[in-house]
Motif scaffolding. Structure first.
Motif, PDB file in Angstrom:
ATOM      1  N   LEU A  73       0.950  -1.078   0.040  1.00  0.00           N
ATOM      2  CA  LEU A  73       0.093   0.166   0.137  1.00  0.00           C
ATOM      3  C   LEU A  73       0.883   1.138   0.065  1.00  0.00           C
ATOM      4  CD1 LEU A  73      -2.827  -1.134   2.587  1.00  0.00           C
ATOM      5  CD2 LEU A  73      -2.959  -1.070   0.215  1.00  0.00           C
ATOM      6  N   GLU A  74       0.393   2.012  -0.864  1.00  0.00           N
ATOM      7  CA  GLU A  74       1.423   3.251  -0.878  1.00  0.00           C
ATOM      8  C   GLU A  74       0.349   4.677  -0.716  1.00  0.00           C
ATOM      9  OE1 GLU A  74       2.997   3.639  -4.929  1.00  0.00           O
ATOM     10  OE2 GLU A  74       4.067   1.785  -4.694  1.00  0.00           O
ATOM     11  N   GLY A  75       0.916   5.804  -0.723  1.00  0.00           N
ATOM     12  CA  GLY A  75       0.050   6.962  -0.296  1.00  0.00           C
ATOM     13  C   GLY A  75      -1.042   7.058  -1.359  1.00  0.00           C
ATOM     14  N   PRO A  76      -2.095   8.133  -0.967  1.00  0.00           N
ATOM     15  CA  PRO A  76      -3.033   8.219  -2.095  1.00  0.00           C
ATOM     16  C   PRO A  76      -2.675   8.518  -3.499  1.00  0.00           C
ATOM     17  CG  PRO A  76      -3.001   9.961  -0.486  1.00  0.00           C
ATOM     18  CD  PRO A  76      -1.946   8.866  -0.091  1.00  0.00           C
ATOM     19  N   GLN A  77      -3.203   8.014  -4.467  1.00  0.00           N
ATOM     20  CA  GLN A  77      -2.841   8.312  -5.933  1.00  0.00           C
ATOM     21  C   GLN A  77      -3.162   9.788  -6.381  1.00  0.00           C
ATOM     22  OE1 GLN A  77      -0.551   6.561  -7.295  1.00  0.00           O
ATOM     23  NE2 GLN A  77      -0.586   5.182  -5.725  1.00  0.00           N
ATOM     24  N   SER A  78      -4.256  10.166  -5.701  1.00  0.00           N
ATOM     25  CA  SER A  78      -4.726  11.680  -6.263  1.00  0.00           C
ATOM     26  C   SER A  78      -4.077  12.625  -5.724  1.00  0.00           C
ATOM     27  CB  SER A  78      -6.345  11.593  -5.941  1.00  0.00           C
ATOM     28  OG  SER A  78      -6.527  11.636  -4.574  1.00  0.00           O
ATOM     29  N   SER A  79      -4.163  13.696  -6.135  1.00  0.00           N
ATOM     30  CA  SER A  79      -3.549  14.874  -5.521  1.00  0.00           C
ATOM     31  C   SER A  79      -4.367  15.799  -4.552  1.00  0.00           C
ATOM     32  CB  SER A  79      -3.185  15.992  -6.700  1.00  0.00           C
ATOM     33  OG  SER A  79      -4.309  16.359  -7.319  1.00  0.00           O
ATOM     34  N   ALA A  80      -5.762  15.238  -4.528  1.00  0.00           N
ATOM     35  CA  ALA A  80      -6.638  16.035  -3.666  1.00  0.00           C
ATOM     36  C   ALA A  80      -5.992  15.601  -1.804  1.00  0.00           C
ATOM     37  CB  ALA A  80      -8.130  15.112  -3.401  1.00  0.00           C
ATOM     38  N   PRO A  81      -6.141  16.695  -1.104  1.00  0.00           N
ATOM     39  CA  PRO A  81      -5.910  16.555   0.245  1.00  0.00           C
ATOM     40  C   PRO A  81      -6.584  15.178   0.927  1.00  0.00           C
ATOM     41  CG  PRO A  81      -7.108  18.187   0.177  1.00  0.00           C
ATOM     42  CD  PRO A  81      -7.092  18.019  -1.240  1.00  0.00           C
ATOM     43  N   MET A  82      -5.893  14.445   2.131  1.00  0.00           N
ATOM     44  CA  MET A  82      -6.352  13.433   2.694  1.00  0.00           C
ATOM     45  C   MET A  82      -7.362  13.968   3.696  1.00  0.00           C
ATOM     46  SD  MET A  82      -4.006  10.428   3.613  1.00  0.00           S
ATOM     47  CE  MET A  82      -4.432   9.578   5.280  1.00  0.00           C
ATOM     48  N   ALA A  83      -8.465  13.238   3.835  1.00  0.00           N
ATOM     49  CA  ALA A  83      -9.415  13.702   4.807  1.00  0.00           C
ATOM     50  C   ALA A  83      -9.047  13.212   6.221  1.00  0.00           C
ATOM     51  CB  ALA A  83     -10.815  13.304   4.326  1.00  0.00           C
ATOM     52  N   THR A  84      -9.094  13.758   7.228  1.00  0.00           N
ATOM     53  CA  THR A  84      -9.077  13.105   8.588  1.00  0.00           C
ATOM     54  C   THR A  84     -10.316  13.158   9.328  1.00  0.00           C
ATOM     55  OG1 THR A  84      -8.410  15.267   9.419  1.00  0.00           O
ATOM     56  CG2 THR A  84      -6.524  13.941   8.552  1.00  0.00           C
ATOM     57  N   THR A  85     -10.534  12.357  10.182  1.00  0.00           N
ATOM     58  CA  THR A  85     -11.721  12.100  11.154  1.00  0.00           C
ATOM     59  C   THR A  85     -11.070  12.342  12.717  1.00  0.00           C
ATOM     60  OG1 THR A  85     -12.570  10.458   9.522  1.00  0.00           O
ATOM     61  CG2 THR A  85     -13.391  10.584  11.782  1.00  0.00           C
ATOM     62  N   VAL A  86     -11.786  13.348  13.096  1.00  0.00           N
ATOM     63  CA  VAL A  86     -11.490  13.493  14.679  1.00  0.00           C
ATOM     64  C   VAL A  86     -12.539  12.893  15.443  1.00  0.00           C
ATOM     65  CG1 VAL A  86     -11.158  15.339  16.382  1.00  0.00           C
ATOM     66  CG2 VAL A  86     -10.103  15.626  13.920  1.00  0.00           C
ATOM     67  N   ILE A  87     -11.984  12.191  16.301  1.00  0.00           N
ATOM     68  CA  ILE A  87     -13.163  11.625  17.369  1.00  0.00           C
ATOM     69  C   ILE A  87     -12.748  11.925  18.729  1.00  0.00           C
ATOM     70  CG2 ILE A  87     -14.064   9.347  18.378  1.00  0.00           C
ATOM     71  CD1 ILE A  87     -13.242   7.987  16.190  1.00  0.00           C
ATOM     72  N   ASN A  88     -13.907  12.782  19.298  1.00  0.00           N
ATOM     73  CA  ASN A  88     -13.772  13.320  20.507  1.00  0.00           C
ATOM     74  C   ASN A  88     -14.269  12.336  21.455  1.00  0.00           C
ATOM     75  OD1 ASN A  88     -12.746  16.004  19.698  1.00  0.00           O
ATOM     76  ND2 ASN A  88     -14.819  16.614  19.329  1.00  0.00           N
ATOM     77  N   ILE A  89     -13.284  12.004  22.568  1.00  0.00           N
ATOM     78  CA  ILE A  89     -13.695  10.950  23.568  1.00  0.00           C
ATOM     79  C   ILE A  89     -13.854  11.766  24.858  1.00  0.00           C
ATOM     80  CG2 ILE A  89     -12.910   8.952  24.915  1.00  0.00           C
ATOM     81  CD1 ILE A  89     -11.197   7.939  22.458  1.00  0.00           C
ATOM     82  N   GLN A  90     -15.104  11.698  25.657  1.00  0.00           N
ATOM     83  CA  GLN A  90     -15.409  12.448  26.641  1.00  0.00           C
ATOM     84  C   GLN A  90     -14.673  11.792  27.713  1.00  0.00           C
ATOM     85  OE1 GLN A  90     -19.676  12.648  26.454  1.00  0.00           O
ATOM     86  NE2 GLN A  90     -19.609  14.481  25.184  1.00  0.00           N
ATOM     87  N   THR A  91     -14.437  12.296  28.683  1.00  0.00           N
ATOM     88  CA  THR A  91     -14.087  11.892  30.052  1.00  0.00           C
ATOM     89  C   THR A  91     -15.177  11.336  30.550  1.00  0.00           C
ATOM     90  OG1 THR A  91     -14.210  13.908  31.148  1.00  0.00           O
ATOM     91  CG2 THR A  91     -11.877  13.363  30.253  1.00  0.00           C
ATOM     92  N   GLU A  92     -14.919  10.380  31.634  1.00  0.00           N
ATOM     93  CA  GLU A  92     -15.707   9.853  32.528  1.00  0.00           C
ATOM     94  C   GLU A  92     -16.794  10.906  33.046  1.00  0.00           C
ATOM     95  OE1 GLU A  92     -17.891   6.620  34.015  1.00  0.00           O
ATOM     96  OE2 GLU A  92     -16.116   6.635  32.551  1.00  0.00           O
TER      97      GLU A  92
END
Length: 125
Positions: free
Chosen positions: A10-29
């Motif tokens: 597996l290599e990096g993405p082939q397209s020149s579009a920026p890679m999307a990231t997902t942020v998951i907020n984990i709440q404290t107890e």
């Protein structure tokens, strides 16, 4: 027949579009107590009228609601579990003390009856 197994690197993405990231907020107890330990204690030791078991069921429901993020539902179930735990503990203590008092009175009465019977049997001989 042998199958040719290939491993694609597996290599990096082939397209020149920026890679999307997902942020998951984990709440404290959260600070909603579910009273599950108290309910377990009451289920094992103070289960008069099954109040300890019912409190344990509400504590589990409260923990389940807390796990899915429903804090209002968790607090409602926890409040019910707390009330049931208080009643189970008070009723358990009162009934346990009452049972011990009745047992002591029964033993004392039986002991006095046996003493009288023994004294009466000595007096007749």
């Amino acid at each position: 027949m042998l199958k040719d197994n290939k491993v694609d690197i597996l290599e990096g993405p082939q397209s020149s579009a920026p890679m999307a990231t997902t942020v998951i907020n984990i709440q404290t107890e959260t600070s909603v107590p579910d009273h599950i330990v108290w309910s377990l204690f009451n289920t094992i030791f103070m289960n008069w009228c099954c109040l300890g078991f019912v409190a344990f069921a509400y504590s589990v429901k409260s923990r389940d609601r807390k796990m899915v993020g429903d804090l209002i539902g968790a607090q409602t179930y926890a409040s019910t579990a707390k009330c049931l735990n208080i009643w189970a503990l008070v009723l358990g203590i009162i009934l346990t003390i009452g049972f011990i008092v009745l047992l002591v009175i029964a033993y004392m009465t039986a002991y006095n009856i046996i003493l009288r019977v023994m004294q009466n049997s000595r007096g007749h001989h």
